[in-house]
Scaffold this active site. Structure first.
Site, mmCIF file in Angstrom:
data_model
loop_
_atom_site.group_PDB
_atom_site.id
_atom_site.type_symbol
_atom_site.label_atom_id
_atom_site.label_comp_id
_atom_site.label_asym_id
_atom_site.label_seq_id
_atom_site.Cartn_x
_atom_site.Cartn_y
_atom_site.Cartn_z
ATOM 1 N N ALA A 57 0.813 -1.217 0.000
ATOM 2 C CA ALA A 57 0.000 0.000 0.000
ATOM 3 C C ALA A 57 0.849 1.270 0.000
ATOM 4 O O ALA A 57 1.730 1.423 -0.826
ATOM 5 C CB ALA A 57 -0.981 -0.037 1.164
ATOM 6 N N SER A 58 0.603 2.153 0.938
ATOM 7 C CA SER A 58 1.235 3.476 0.930
ATOM 8 C C SER A 58 2.715 3.464 1.268
ATOM 9 O O SER A 58 3.388 4.477 1.091
ATOM 10 C CB SER A 58 0.488 4.419 1.871
ATOM 11 O OG SER A 58 -0.775 4.717 1.313
#
Length: 172
Positions: free
Chosen positions: A87-88
């Site tokens: 993800a991030s």
């Protein structure tokens, strides 16, 4: 909140160790010892169901290991080869890689993205420069609906960009 903060702190510590020591004059054994301790601490604290990590140094994997489970229900152990949704975490890792390429003169922050991805359509709302992507000011929208949890495999970066490339910039 405290759980999330502790988890991100452990992951952040492992990432910082990886980036900081990859450039340092530490031996592969010292890197492995430090990384192994961080990974084991995270496992003991049960902050993640399964976790894998590796250190790349001098063009090769200097250390890799995994703790926990890839599949808890079936008690399948995690392996260094398992695939994770990161993800991030991708954002700072990408920014570091891009800035290293800028330092080497291989990328220019003020270049339009078509310089590097010629098939990305120009937008009538304005030019998107590389630094816009790094600073999240390009106007390219975020994921919609279930796009952010899609398990679809893309054969190339260009195929993945098709999700966004035909949208107007600044659209929600």
């Amino acid at each position: 909140k405290g759980y999330a903060m502790k988890t991100s702190r452990s992951i952040r510590a492992l990432l910082l160790l990886t980036f900081a020591t990859a450039q340092a004059a530490l031996s592969a054994d010292d890197l492995a010892t430090r990384a192994q301790a961080l990974l084991e601490d995270a496992a003991k604290a049960k902050r993640a169901v399964g976790m894998s990590a590796a250190i790349w140094k001098d063009g090769a994997i200097a250390w890799e290991d995994a703790v926990g489970f890839a599949d808890v229900e079936n008690q399948v152990p995690a392996t260094p080869q398992m695939v994770h949704r990161i993800a991030s975490i991708s954002k700072p890792m990408t920014a570091i890689a891009v800035m290293q390429l800028v330092e080497q003169g291989k990328l220019k922050l003020d270049a339009p993205i078509q310089t590097y991805v010629p098939t990305f359509p120009k937008k009538s709302q304005g030019e998107i420069l590389l630094w816009h992507l790094l600073s999240h000011t390009s106007g390219i929208r975020h994921y919609r609906g279930a796009e952010n949890v899609s398990m679809e495999h893309y054969d190339s970066t260009l195929a993945a960009l098709e999700v966004f490339q035909n949208d107007d910039i600044g659209s929600a």
